[in-house]
Scaffold this motif. Structure first.
Motif, PDB file in Angstrom:
ATOM      1  N   MET A   1      12.916 -23.761 -18.596  1.00 27.88           N
ATOM      2  CA  MET A   1      12.220 -22.809 -17.749  1.00 27.88           C
ATOM      3  C   MET A   1      13.140 -21.615 -17.528  1.00 27.88           C
ATOM      4  O   MET A   1      14.322 -21.767 -17.252  1.00 27.88           O
ATOM      5  N   GLY A   2      12.588 -20.411 -17.629  1.00 28.17           N
ATOM      6  CA  GLY A   2      13.376 -19.202 -17.446  1.00 28.17           C
ATOM      7  C   GLY A   2      13.654 -18.933 -15.977  1.00 28.17           C
ATOM      8  O   GLY A   2      13.277 -19.707 -15.094  1.00 28.17           O
ATOM      9  N   GLU A   3      14.330 -17.836 -15.754  1.00 34.89           N
ATOM     10  CA  GLU A   3      14.648 -17.429 -14.383  1.00 34.89           C
ATOM     11  C   GLU A   3      13.369 -17.080 -13.629  1.00 34.89           C
ATOM     12  O   GLU A   3      12.420 -16.548 -14.198  1.00 34.89           O
ATOM     13  N   LEU A   4      13.375 -17.372 -12.347  1.00 37.92           N
ATOM     14  CA  LEU A   4      12.235 -17.044 -11.502  1.00 37.92           C
ATOM     15  C   LEU A   4      12.298 -15.578 -11.116  1.00 37.92           C
ATOM     16  O   LEU A   4      13.376 -15.036 -10.873  1.00 37.92           O
ATOM     17  N   THR A   5      11.130 -14.960 -11.052  1.00 36.21           N
ATOM     18  CA  THR A   5      11.079 -13.566 -10.629  1.00 36.21           C
ATOM     19  C   THR A   5      11.227 -13.500  -9.115  1.00 36.21           C
ATOM     20  O   THR A   5      11.096 -14.510  -8.407  1.00 36.21           O
ATOM     21  N   ARG A   6      11.483 -12.305  -8.640  1.00 37.57           N
ATOM     22  CA  ARG A   6      11.601 -12.099  -7.188  1.00 37.57           C
ATOM     23  C   ARG A   6      10.316 -12.523  -6.475  1.00 37.57           C
ATOM     24  O   ARG A   6      10.351 -13.162  -5.430  1.00 37.57           O
ATOM     25  N   ARG A   7       9.203 -12.181  -7.069  1.00 40.66           N
ATOM     26  CA  ARG A   7       7.899 -12.523  -6.481  1.00 40.66           C
ATOM     27  C   ARG A   7       7.716 -14.045  -6.410  1.00 40.66           C
ATOM     28  O   ARG A   7       7.213 -14.577  -5.417  1.00 40.66           O
ATOM     29  N   GLU A   8       8.119 -14.747  -7.458  1.00 45.63           N
ATOM     30  CA  GLU A   8       8.007 -16.203  -7.461  1.00 45.63           C
ATOM     31  C   GLU A   8       8.933 -16.819  -6.413  1.00 45.63           C
ATOM     32  O   GLU A   8       8.541 -17.761  -5.725  1.00 45.63           O
ATOM     33  N   LEU A   9      10.151 -16.283  -6.297  1.00 48.52           N
ATOM     34  CA  LEU A   9      11.084 -16.779  -5.285  1.00 48.52           C
ATOM     35  C   LEU A   9      10.543 -16.561  -3.874  1.00 48.52           C
ATOM     36  O   LEU A   9      10.668 -17.434  -3.013  1.00 48.52           O
ATOM     37  N   GLU A  10       9.931 -15.412  -3.647  1.00 53.46           N
ATOM     38  CA  GLU A  10       9.339 -15.124  -2.328  1.00 53.46           C
ATOM     39  C   GLU A  10       8.188 -16.081  -2.036  1.00 53.46           C
ATOM     40  O   GLU A  10       8.051 -16.565  -0.905  1.00 53.46           O
TER      41      GLU A  10
ATOM     42  N   ILE B   1       7.824 -19.128  -3.221  1.00 51.06           N
ATOM     43  CA  ILE B   1       8.401 -20.446  -2.938  1.00 51.06           C
ATOM     44  C   ILE B   1       8.992 -20.464  -1.534  1.00 51.06           C
ATOM     45  O   ILE B   1       8.820 -21.441  -0.792  1.00 51.06           O
ATOM     46  N   ALA B   2       9.658 -19.385  -1.146  1.00 47.58           N
ATOM     47  CA  ALA B   2      10.240 -19.314   0.198  1.00 47.58           C
ATOM     48  C   ALA B   2       9.151 -19.403   1.264  1.00 47.58           C
ATOM     49  O   ALA B   2       9.323 -20.095   2.277  1.00 47.58           O
ATOM     50  N   GLN B   3       8.037 -18.729   1.054  1.00 50.13           N
ATOM     51  CA  GLN B   3       6.930 -18.787   2.006  1.00 50.13           C
ATOM     52  C   GLN B   3       6.332 -20.190   2.059  1.00 50.13           C
ATOM     53  O   GLN B   3       6.013 -20.704   3.135  1.00 50.13           O
ATOM     54  N   ALA B   4       6.184 -20.809   0.905  1.00 45.72           N
ATOM     55  CA  ALA B   4       5.639 -22.167   0.864  1.00 45.72           C
ATOM     56  C   ALA B   4       6.594 -23.151   1.550  1.00 45.72           C
ATOM     57  O   ALA B   4       6.150 -24.057   2.264  1.00 45.72           O
ATOM     58  N   LEU B   5       7.900 -22.965   1.351  1.00 44.52           N
ATOM     59  CA  LEU B   5       8.891 -23.814   2.031  1.00 44.52           C
ATOM     60  C   LEU B   5       8.765 -23.687   3.544  1.00 44.52           C
ATOM     61  O   LEU B   5       8.813 -24.688   4.265  1.00 44.52           O
ATOM     62  N   ALA B   6       8.598 -22.458   4.020  1.00 45.02           N
ATOM     63  CA  ALA B   6       8.465 -22.233   5.464  1.00 45.02           C
ATOM     64  C   ALA B   6       7.213 -22.925   6.009  1.00 45.02           C
ATOM     65  O   ALA B   6       7.251 -23.547   7.078  1.00 45.02           O
ATOM     66  N   ARG B   7       6.111 -22.834   5.263  1.00 43.11           N
ATOM     67  CA  ARG B   7       4.864 -23.496   5.703  1.00 43.11           C
ATOM     68  C   ARG B   7       5.031 -25.011   5.731  1.00 43.11           C
ATOM     69  O   ARG B   7       4.604 -25.670   6.684  1.00 43.11           O
TER      70      ARG B   7
END
Length: 61
Positions: A1-10, A12-18
């Motif tokens: 799997m390649g590097e995650l984009t900034r949008r994908e990281l954001e 995931i961060a939002q989903a982690l918070a939820r």
């Protein structure tokens, strides 16, 4: 799997918070329950969302 984009990281961060919020809520609800069956359901909900959180966290570099 390649590097995650900034949008994908954001995302995931939002989903982690939820998921973290849901874990906290279910744990709080389980402590408030007097009915053992309902307490068990709340504990199961907390465990399910903890599992989701763990899975999401494993996707981070």
């Amino acid at each position: 799997m390649g590097e995650l984009t900034r949008r994908e990281l954001e995302a995931i961060a939002q989903a982690l918070a939820r998921e973290q919020l849901l874990v906290k809520k279910y744990k709080l609800y389980s402590r408030m329950c007097h009915d053992p069956q309902l307490r068990t359901k709340c504990e199961q909900g907390a465990a399910k969302h903890q599992n989701h959180w763990d899975t999401l966290l494993s996707q981070l570099p």
